[in-house]
Design an enzyme around this catalytic site. Structure first.
Site, PDB file in Angstrom:
ATOM      1  N   LYS A   1       0.857  -1.191   0.000  1.00 28.45           N
ATOM      2  CA  LYS A   1       0.000   0.000   0.000  1.00 28.45           C
ATOM      3  C   LYS A   1       0.884   1.227   0.000  1.00 28.45           C
ATOM      4  O   LYS A   1       2.009   1.194   0.517  1.00 28.45           O
ATOM      5  CB  LYS A   1      -0.877   0.019   1.253  1.00 28.45           C
ATOM      6  CG  LYS A   1      -2.098   0.897   1.127  1.00 28.45           C
ATOM      7  CD  LYS A   1      -3.130   0.197   0.264  1.00 28.45           C
ATOM      8  CE  LYS A   1      -4.519   0.668   0.430  1.00 28.45           C
ATOM      9  NZ  LYS A   1      -5.458  -0.366  -0.006  1.00 28.45           N
TER      10      LYS A   1
HETATM   11  N1  GLU Z   1      -7.109  -0.017  -3.350  1.00 24.45           N
HETATM   12  C1  GLU Z   1      -7.864  -1.185  -3.651  1.00 24.45           C
HETATM   13  C2  GLU Z   1      -7.930  -2.104  -2.452  1.00 24.45           C
HETATM   14  O1  GLU Z   1      -7.756  -1.682  -1.330  1.00 24.45           O
HETATM   15  C3  GLU Z   1      -7.387  -1.882  -4.912  1.00 24.45           C
HETATM   16  C4  GLU Z   1      -5.977  -2.337  -4.916  1.00 24.45           C
HETATM   17  C5  GLU Z   1      -5.497  -2.855  -6.269  1.00 24.45           C
HETATM   18  O2  GLU Z   1      -6.287  -2.948  -7.183  1.00 24.45           O
HETATM   19  O3  GLU Z   1      -4.312  -3.147  -6.360  1.00 24.45           O
HETATM   20  O4  GLU Z   1      -8.236  -3.266  -2.561  1.00 24.45           O
END
Ligand code: GLU
Length: 423
Positions: free
Chosen positions: A113
């Protein structure tokens, strides 16, 4: 690492919470203590300084993070958020949740993240572009199509992914579309990605209703948050006959027990008007939304919204966690005691990363699928994951969150066992 992350025993912060969940799942699964120990800390934390020239001509220095929790099952994957509340603990917790989420839906990724501490609502589009490009350059030393693939999260979108793609590609001298997902379709994005998280939320909501002997078309639904996930969830649920009785965004919330006219509300929002100024409902507070009369509550905003303070008053029978970590451990305990059925984040919102995986595969192959193919494959994966989580829940007599954790953590631990320890 533990000192840097300021973990407090029994704490209610997002990282304390995911670590407690990990401990419980690891104990229940009787995971090798060495593997458990390794999973408690992220593999890499990168903190970057992001200096940009503001429109005023002055330079402002922002702080950015990229945390890679695990690459046991494949390259790291996870979104990037822009928010004033971003901090290292939060990003680490969210990276860890991504690891379990990818494992729950069985896609070949580990979790990551990223985030930048900023308030994009107070910045011009040019400032956001400069911030994005500088942040992308700084983290480019650890991202890449086979290393770590960012995607949108809170307050980031396809345009921002386009700038990351461009920055990364310009530095390498050739176009690398598979470095990000959630990018515009004209740059190699996938059909269906924009609403994929919401579509996944809809699939699991439908399946949960069937499991609980309810029908979505005769249920009332309250949705907290009207960003990408909340607004598309409202639209898709409305299109399938569900009655959306309350919605909210940062401006406030509206409530209409007869059902909100979602297409009209979407048209209202598209004219840049505040949600709370929509005439088709009574204005209530965000707090009242969580506690309003409804069958299904969908928190689709930030973490830590359902706590020990409001959990005793929640009236929904089912909670589908479209946001990441919207329920604190103390709140979760109360919901469980009250028999409220919680579909946990790592299953409920996994549709986004699942279609990100499809997008990555399409970008690498330069061969693109129809929207129908994307949606059908998404439904198949979400249904499989839902069925597997329910099976574990029944087998071990645990709640759905623990069952999902056991499925995700179990898969990561199994991969860790076969990879062994380097050196
Ligand atoms: N931000 C989204 C999540 O928390 C998508 C992450 C992604 O597609 O890599 O799942």
């Amino acid at each position: 690492m533990k000192k840097i992350l300021k973990i407090s025993e029994g704490g209610q912060g997002p990282l304390d919470m995911v670590l407690t969940q990990l401990d419980i799942a690891a104990q229940k699964l009787k995971i090798d203590p060495d593997i458990h120990e390794k999973l408690k800390t992220p593999q890499r934390i990168l903190i970057v300084s992001v200096p940009i020239r503001m429109d005023s001509g002055k330079v402002k220095v922002f702080t950015g993070y990229r945390v890679q929790h695990s690459m046991e099952r494949g390259p790291c994957k996870g979104g990037i958020r822009y928010h004033p509340q971003v901090d290292l603990n939060e990003i680490t917790a969210l990276a860890m949740l991504m690891t379990w989420k990818c494992a729950v839906v069985n896609i070949p990724y580990g979790g990551a993240k990223g985030g930048v501490v900023c308030d994009p609502s107070q910045m011009s589009i040019y400032e956001i572009e400069r911030l994005t490009r500088r942040y992308a350059s700084e983290i480019s030393i650890i991202i890449g199509p086979d290393k770590d693939i960012p995607a949108p999260d809170v307050n980031t979108n396809p345009q921002i992914m386009g700038w990351i793609l461009d920055t990364y590609s310009m530095n390498l001298g050739h176009s690398v579309p598979s470095v990000v997902t959630g990018k515009p379709i004209c740059l190699g994005g996938s059909k269906g990605r924009l609403e994929a998280t919401a579509r996944g939320v809809f699939f699991v909501t439908e399946q949960t209703c069937a499991y609980k002997g309810m029908s979505l078309s005769s249920s009332s639904v309250a949705i907290q948050g009207f960003g990408n996930v909340g607004s598309h969830s409202a639209r898709i649920i409305h299109e399938h006959g569900g009655k959306v009785v309350a919605v909210s965004d940062v401006s406030g919330a509206i409530h209409n027990p007869e059902g909100i006219d979602i297409p009209k509300l979407l048209a209202h929002i598209s004219q840049n008007k505040a949600l709370k100024d929509f005439a088709g409902g009574r204005v209530i507070s965000n707090k009242q939304l969580l506690e309003c009369n409804c069958d299904i509550l969908i928190p689709a905003a930030l973490e830590g919204q359902i706590t020990e303070e409001n959990a005793p008053r929640i009236k929904a029978k089912i909670i589908v966690e479209a946001a990441n970590a919207p329920t604190t451990p103390a709140g979760d305990k109360i919901l469980n005691e009250r028999g409220i059925f919680v579909v946990p984040d790592i299953l409920a919102n996994a549709g986004g990363v699942t279609v990100s995986y499809f997008e990555w595969v399409q970008s690498i192959q330069e061969y693109f699928w129809s929207e129908e193919e994307v949606n059908n494959k998404l439904r198949a994966i979400m249904t499989q994951a839902f069925t597997e989580v329910i099976a574990l829940m029944e087998q071990y007599h645990v709640d759905m969150r623990l069952a999902a954790m056991m499925l995700g953590v179990g898969r990561v631990a199994e991969a860790g066992k076969y990879r062994g320890l380097w050196p």
